[in-house]
Design a protein around this motif. Structure first.
Motif, short mmCIF file in Angstrom:
data_model
loop_
_atom_site.label_atom_id
_atom_site.label_comp_id
_atom_site.label_asym_id
_atom_site.label_seq_id
_atom_site.Cartn_x
_atom_site.Cartn_y
_atom_site.Cartn_z
N GLN A 50 38.14 34.42 28.07
CA GLN A 50 37.56 34.95 29.19
C GLN A 50 36.30 34.36 29.21
N THR A 52 33.00 34.12 32.36
CA THR A 52 32.20 34.62 33.43
C THR A 52 31.68 33.48 34.20
N GLU A 57 35.11 37.15 36.57
CA GLU A 57 35.68 37.14 35.31
C GLU A 57 37.06 36.37 35.50
N HIS A 59 40.37 34.50 33.22
CA HIS A 59 40.99 34.67 32.11
C HIS A 59 42.07 33.37 32.05
N VAL A 83 40.65 33.51 40.47
CA VAL A 83 39.73 34.60 40.40
C VAL A 83 39.88 35.29 41.81
#
Length: 162
Positions: A50, A52, A57, A59, A83
């Motif tokens: 993960q 940022t 966020e 993944h 995202v």
């Protein structure tokens, strides 16, 4: 009483090899072919990586294998993902007050935007022949190219700590 000093340089040492993989294969298929060719057992990890970023966020999928005999850790990591952001349109038109989903591409290592996956091999001192490994991986169909990444040129090294 003995005093033990730690040098910051000790923690800055890179003890892994990073191989960039360009392919159109899905992550699970690539892991399957790597398992066949290299006789490892990469499994999908429940702990995705993960990160940022300003868009939100992100993944990234991860396939992991730990080889106990040699104390070597293998990770197949996705480099590209999307995202999805929600944007609210407040204009005076037929479709006013509509939520729009905007997908933005995000990269684990942004300086390597064309790379699809990375194979990170930790604690592989002298046991592993990287050239032989690259030649073996090049025999997998649908892999366009494979090359060793110079870890000193990676600006976002912190993304590889997991």
């Amino acid at each position: 009483m003995a005093i033990h000093k730690l040098d910051i340089g000790e923690f800055d040492e890179i003890d892994y090899s990073l191989i960039a993989i360009h392919t159109s294969l899905e992550d699970y298929r690539l892991a399957y072919f790597i398992n066949q060719k290299l006789h490892v057992n990469l499994n999908k990890s429940k702990k995705e990586i993960q990160i940022t970023v300003k868009e939100g966020e992100a993944h990234f999928s991860r396939f992991h294998y730990y080889e106990m005999k040699k104390d070597v850790s293998w990770d197949l990591i996705q480099n590209k993902n999307e995202v999805i952001q929600q944007q609210n349109e407040n204009n005076q038109s037929l479709f006013s007050n509509v939520n729009i989903e905007v997908a933005t591409k995000v990269y684990m290592l942004p300086e390597f935007k064309k790379v699809d996956y990375f194979l990170k091999i930790e604690n592989s001192e002298n046991d592993l022949n990287i050239v032989k490994l690259q030649n073996t991986l090049n025999t997998i169909d649908n892999i366009a190219t494979i090359y060793l990444v110079d870890t000193n040129k990676i600006k976002s090294k912190n993304n590889l700590i997991f």
